[in-house]
Design an enzyme around this catalytic site. Structure first.
Site, PDB file in Angstrom:
ATOM      1  N   HIS A 153       0.779  -1.235   0.000  1.00 11.28           N
ATOM      2  CA  HIS A 153       0.000   0.000   0.000  1.00 11.28           C
ATOM      3  C   HIS A 153       0.815   1.291   0.000  1.00 11.28           C
ATOM      4  CE1 HIS A 153      -0.124   0.023   4.732  1.00 11.28           C
ATOM      5  NE2 HIS A 153       1.076  -0.303   4.262  1.00 11.28           N
ATOM      6  N   HIS A 154       2.135   1.207   0.066  1.00 19.05           N
ATOM      7  CA  HIS A 154       2.936   2.438   0.118  1.00 19.05           C
ATOM      8  C   HIS A 154       3.363   2.956  -1.265  1.00 19.05           C
ATOM      9  CE1 HIS A 154       3.148   2.414   4.417  1.00 19.05           C
ATOM     10  NE2 HIS A 154       3.844   1.291   4.480  1.00 19.05           N
ATOM     11  N   ALA A 155       3.363   2.115  -2.279  1.00 13.67           N
ATOM     12  CA  ALA A 155       3.836   2.549  -3.592  1.00 13.67           C
ATOM     13  C   ALA A 155       3.004   3.732  -4.088  1.00 13.67           C
ATOM     14  CB  ALA A 155       3.770   1.405  -4.593  1.00 13.67           C
TER      15      ALA A 155
END
Length: 391
Positions: free
Chosen positions: A133-135
């Site tokens: 979920h950080h990209a």
């Protein structure tokens, strides 16, 4: 309460490997699938195991910039060319051969899960290799190359979904997904995470509520370091169910990072496997209550790769399969032997941490001097009025 489930799995996802010593050890995926098989969940009547194709160029571009995808392809073919630009070649995201291919494969499993649920092939679908979920649209971040939760949601919108709720209970803020849909009123993103004062990525404050035309559709519950089961569950139930009910989603997408656990080496919460299972059950129930049963469940972080991750995500798969594993169940001897063979570590013997999660409902009253209650109230005041709810 359960219907047809799909487990998205391709052995090749274990090639998502940043190298020796990196916290994102792919053994966590292999051991989870081994535990799923040891319990016979892959043969459960309510579950099909399916491998989807890798996400193609047009799918990746639903979220990611073309220049970023091009760079991922380049460093995938020549890892030594990574120089830190676009977030690649950093300590968090070192480049490795085949990075593009395996990242696209993981994304493809989440997109495939979303397609199966939207098209009625399955009621629930799970990709525990996903949840990266950080990209960001134009860069890698926090061990994440392609943002598969955002890609799954974008695919749902492309297929005609008008309201999607994303619930993220990873210990880290779901910043990449929030960014992708910041200005999109069709997507409600809810992130329950450790407070940004004490943890990467230092975002996810209650005041982050969404862009113009989408106010109130970004929701952040930032709980204090040290929060345990009772506080974590209190915060979840004080915010998430009311917002899901008000938003009336057609699909619920949830991210179940296991790094909120008290044994996780990269964070500071004190949550048990039992509370993580309870939140997965709550998401399952919310999907049935408000989204016609349509539920896409993803993995995420989790760096206690033997003791925590396989048990938490096996419980998740079992819920999707309609065959819950009792918390008191013993882990199969064959799986414990596999853990020893692969890691040299001793495996947990039961599917529980020995706790029975409980919490005090927020509507029963709150303590204005309590840091957990302050966090909950800050979130409710920031977003509840946008949905016609009282803080």
């Amino acid at each position: 309460m359960s219907g047809r489930g799909q487990l998205m799995w391709d052995e090749a996802v274990t090639g998502y490997d940043f190298g020796p010593g990196h916290p994102m050890d792919p053994v966590r995926l292999a051991l989870t699938m081994a535990l799923v098989r040891s319990f016979g969940l892959d043969r459960a009547p309510g579950l099909s195991v399916v491998a989807a194709p890798a996400a193609g160029e047009s799918t990746l571009r639903l979220v990611h910039r073309p220049d970023y995808v091009d760079v991922v392809r380049r460093v995938s073919a020549d890892p030594l060319s990574a120089d830190g630009s676009y977030g690649l070649g950093t300590e968090d995201d070192p480049a490795f051969a085949g990075m593009h291919e395996v990242s696209a494969l993981i994304a493809g499993q989440s997109v495939g899960a979303a397609e199966a649920v939207w098209q009625g092939v399955a009621d629930h679908a799970v990709n525990f290799a996903g949840g990266l979920h950080h990209a960001m649209p134009g860069s890698a971040s926090g061990f994440c190359v392609y943002n598969d939760p955002a890609l799954a949601i974008a695919r749902l919108l492309e297929l005609g979904a008008e309201r999607v709720v994303y619930v993220d209970v990873d210990v880290h803020h779901g910043d990449g997904v929030q960014t992708a849909f910041w200005d999109d009123p069709r997507v409600l993103t809810i992130s329950l995470h450790e407070h940004p004062r004490t943890l990467f990525p230092q975002t996810g404050w209650p005041a982050e509520c969404g862009g113009d035309g989408a106010q109130g559709t970004a929701v952040n519950i930032a709980v204090p370091a040290g929060t345990g089961d009772a506080g974590w569950l209190r915060a979840f139930h004080a915010v998430v169910p009311e917002l899901v009910a008000a938003f009336r989603p057609q699909v619920l997408v949830s991210q179940h990072g296991a790094d909120s656990h008290l044994a996780d080496p990269l964070a500071h919460l004190a949550v048990t496997v039992d509370a993580q299972r309870a939140v997965a059950e709550a998401c399952h129930e919310l999907a049935h209550a408000y989204a016609g049963g349509r539920w896409v469940a993803l993995g995420g972080g989790g760096y206690a790769v033997v003791d925590v991750v396989p048990r938490t995500w096996t419980h998740l798969v079992a819920l999707v399969a309609g065959a819950p594993v009792p918390p008191e169940a013993e882990t199969p001897a064959e799986w414990r032997a596999e853990v020893s063979r692969r890691t040299g570590e001793r495996a947990p013997e039961r599917m529980t941490d020995g706790t029975t999660p409980s919490w005090r409902p927020f509507d029963d009253g709150y303590d204005p001097a309590d840091r957990l209650d302050q966090a909950v109230l800050a979130t409710r005041k920031a977003v509840f009025p946008s949905h016609g709810l009282l803080p």
